[in-house]
Design a protein around this motif. Structure first.
Motif, PDB file in Angstrom:
ATOM      1  N   ASP A 130       0.838  -1.207   0.000  1.00  0.00           N
ATOM      2  CA  ASP A 130       0.000   0.000   0.000  1.00  0.00           C
ATOM      3  C   ASP A 130       0.868   1.251   0.000  1.00  0.00           C
ATOM      4  O   ASP A 130       0.533   2.250  -0.655  1.00  0.00           O
ATOM      5  N   THR A 183       3.538  10.738  -9.276  1.00  0.00           N
ATOM      6  CA  THR A 183       2.851  11.055 -10.529  1.00  0.00           C
ATOM      7  C   THR A 183       2.078  12.361 -10.416  1.00  0.00           C
ATOM      8  O   THR A 183       2.106  13.198 -11.327  1.00  0.00           O
ATOM      9  N   MET A 184       1.410  12.567  -9.291  1.00  0.00           N
ATOM     10  CA  MET A 184       0.600  13.766  -9.112  1.00  0.00           C
ATOM     11  C   MET A 184       1.474  15.011  -8.965  1.00  0.00           C
ATOM     12  O   MET A 184       1.187  16.062  -9.556  1.00  0.00           O
ATOM     13  N   LYS A 209       4.531  14.687 -12.161  1.00  0.00           N
ATOM     14  CA  LYS A 209       4.104  14.298 -13.509  1.00  0.00           C
ATOM     15  C   LYS A 209       5.061  13.292 -14.143  1.00  0.00           C
ATOM     16  O   LYS A 209       5.170  13.205 -15.365  1.00  0.00           O
ATOM     17  N   GLN A 219       3.938   5.891  -5.485  1.00  0.00           N
ATOM     18  CA  GLN A 219       3.898   6.020  -6.940  1.00  0.00           C
ATOM     19  C   GLN A 219       2.859   7.062  -7.358  1.00  0.00           C
ATOM     20  O   GLN A 219       3.119   7.918  -8.230  1.00  0.00           O
ATOM     21  N   HIS A 220       1.693   7.030  -6.728  1.00  0.00           N
ATOM     22  CA  HIS A 220       0.624   7.979  -7.053  1.00  0.00           C
ATOM     23  C   HIS A 220       1.054   9.411  -6.722  1.00  0.00           C
ATOM     24  O   HIS A 220       0.823  10.339  -7.518  1.00  0.00           O
ATOM     25  N   GLN A 221       1.690   9.600  -5.558  1.00  0.00           N
ATOM     26  CA  GLN A 221       2.117  10.940  -5.151  1.00  0.00           C
ATOM     27  C   GLN A 221       3.169  11.510  -6.108  1.00  0.00           C
ATOM     28  O   GLN A 221       3.136  12.697  -6.460  1.00  0.00           O
ATOM     29  N   TYR A 268       5.372   1.468 -15.480  1.00  0.00           N
ATOM     30  CA  TYR A 268       4.471   2.119 -14.536  1.00  0.00           C
ATOM     31  C   TYR A 268       3.699   1.108 -13.696  1.00  0.00           C
ATOM     32  O   TYR A 268       2.471   1.049 -13.719  1.00  0.00           O
ATOM     33  N   ARG A 321       2.425   1.784  -3.527  1.00  0.00           N
ATOM     34  CA  ARG A 321       1.370   2.184  -4.462  1.00  0.00           C
ATOM     35  C   ARG A 321       1.016   3.661  -4.249  1.00  0.00           C
ATOM     36  O   ARG A 321       0.867   4.423  -5.208  1.00  0.00           O
ATOM     37  N   ASP A 322       0.925   4.069  -2.995  1.00  0.00           N
ATOM     38  CA  ASP A 322       0.609   5.475  -2.709  1.00  0.00           C
ATOM     39  C   ASP A 322       1.774   6.385  -3.096  1.00  0.00           C
ATOM     40  O   ASP A 322       1.553   7.491  -3.622  1.00  0.00           O
TER      41      ASP A 322
END
Length: 421
Positions: free
Chosen positions: A160, A170-171, A174, A166-168, A198, A163-164
């Motif tokens: 978890d 990307t946000m 970019k 990676q999201h942060q 990715y 995964r988080d």
């Protein structure tokens, strides 16, 4: 748990951050051996960065090259691909391929010159961010990082967390990134490879054997072609084969024992927040081999100036210097020297020119390659400096310190030696 992050198509991804219209298109970043470094006219925007390293990552570069002229050498296209987007890879474009071949495979390829200042900056900013959420981080290369989650994130929460993370990334940046996690650094790196593009992949300790058993031995980090060939002679073609060959691999001494532990994910190699640099090199291959010795030594003077500036910026004092020349006919000449001098630019210029003159064994052959490197810093090999030279070297060191400050402020070409003109 240890995590490994690998930024997908990093150079191309950075270009897309700068220019979002490139998203979804066939994009590649190419590179050459800096065709402008030997220009007689000073260049104002030449920069030096030493926070990152790795393949296709120079420490010396211009802030931005002109895309219209960068790959052109008269009517010839020169250079290689350093990064290709996945859209371009679908056409067969790949790293280390010639620019000419890449454009043949993908005529609509958007080919960009490198913007290394952008790549270094984005990598550094990303590393700063990740260090704020992961206690121990190691910058492995410009687009790869390791992190140690031990005592920070519970093993059962690792998936978890990555995964988080990676999201942060990307946000906020970019940038697409793949992340692997395992109990070992090198298994985590293999997990990242399996997760691309990715993706994220967690390999638990009891899953390592089933995960690695069919992976070709040459894909394991640190196993080169020669070692792969050696193992193949014994029938070891996969990491699973290596697991079953403990006695053989460990019979190859300490290196074999350490490698076997890596294969099994039992090496316990730590994430190193600081990695000690062991050498500093400067080299150039010439698009057009040099016949004139006056021009050869002019170029050597230029390379030594840049080399000296890099050494000064890193704050080290080398004691071993190596020089090499490569000739158009395939011959080469190289030699290494050890001496204990307080480092300064005047010493390095005189010493380098003297040794290159001795090294030029084929004076009637054109030179296609010039190389120089320095290692065995005094922190690794503490000995007294040459007492006969220390007074003069100390004075010249003060001068070199002043030159370094001026070049930092006004550009590397603001002060040049007479031998470069």
């Amino acid at each position: 748990m240890i995590i490994h992050l690998d930024l997908d198509c990093f150079f191309a991804s950075c270009e897309r951050v700068l220019n979002p219209s490139l998203e979804g298109k066939c994009v590649a970043v190419g590179g050459r051996g800096d065709p402008f470094i030997f220009d007689k006219k000073p260049i104002a925007d030449k920069k030096l960065m030493n926070i990152n390293s790795g393949a296709f990552v120079p420490s010396l570069f211009h802030a931005r090259y002109d895309s219209r002229d960068y790959f052109k050498d008269g009517d010839t296209l020169r250079g290689i691909i350093t990064t290709a987007s996945y859209e371009a890879r679908a056409y067969g474009v790949k790293t280390a391929m010639s620019v000419h071949e890449a454009l043949r495979l993908c005529p609509h390829l958007i080919l960009l010159p490198p913007n290394h200042l952008l790549y270094h900056t984005m990598s550094h900013e990303l590393m700063e961010y990740i260090s704020s959420v992961v206690p121990v981080m190691e910058q492995y290369s410009i687009d790869e990082m390791f992190g140690d989650l031990s005592g920070w994130i519970a093993p059962e929460d690792t998936y978890d967390f990555i995964r988080d993370l990676q999201h942060q990334i990307t946000m906020q940046f970019k940038l697409p990134v793949s992340i692997g996690a395992s109990s070992s650094k090198w298994i985590a790196k293999l997990a990242t490879s399996a997760a691309k593009p990715y993706g994220v992949r967690l390999v638990k300790e009891n899953e390592i054997e089933s995960f690695v058993k069919d992976i070709p031995i040459g894909e394991f980090p640190g196993v080169g072609k020669s070692f792969s060939a050696k193992m193949a002679r014994y029938g070891i073609k996969t990491i699973g084969d290596a697991w079953r060959s403990q006695s053989l691999i460990q019979s190859w001494g300490r290196a074999g024992t350490d490698l076997y532990q890596r294969f099994r994910g039992q090496d316990h190699e730590p994430v190193q927040s600081k990695r000690s640099r062991k050498g500093i090199g400067m080299s150039r291959s010439m698009d057009h081999p040099i016949e004139s010795r006056d021009e050869l030594y002019r170029r050597i003077h230029i390379l030594v100036r840049h080399w000296s500036h890099t050494i000064m910026k890193l704050g080290v004092n080398p004691t071993t210097y190596a020089f090499s020349l490569g000739y158009e006919n395939g011959l080469s000449s190289k030699k290494q020297y050890t001496l204990y001098r307080l480092f300064n630019e005047q010493f390095l210029q005189h010493f380098s020119i003297e040794k290159f003159r001795e090294l030029d064994l084929y004076p009637h052959s054109s030179v296609r390659y010039i190389g120089m490197s320095a290692n065995k810093f005094t922190r690794h090999d503490p000995k007294s400096f040459d007492l006969l030279e220390i007074d003069n070297d100390t004075k010249m060191r003060h001068l070199t310190d002043a030159l370094t400050q001026v070049r930092d402020k006004y550009g590397l070409d603001i002060i040049r030696g007479g031998g470069e003109l």
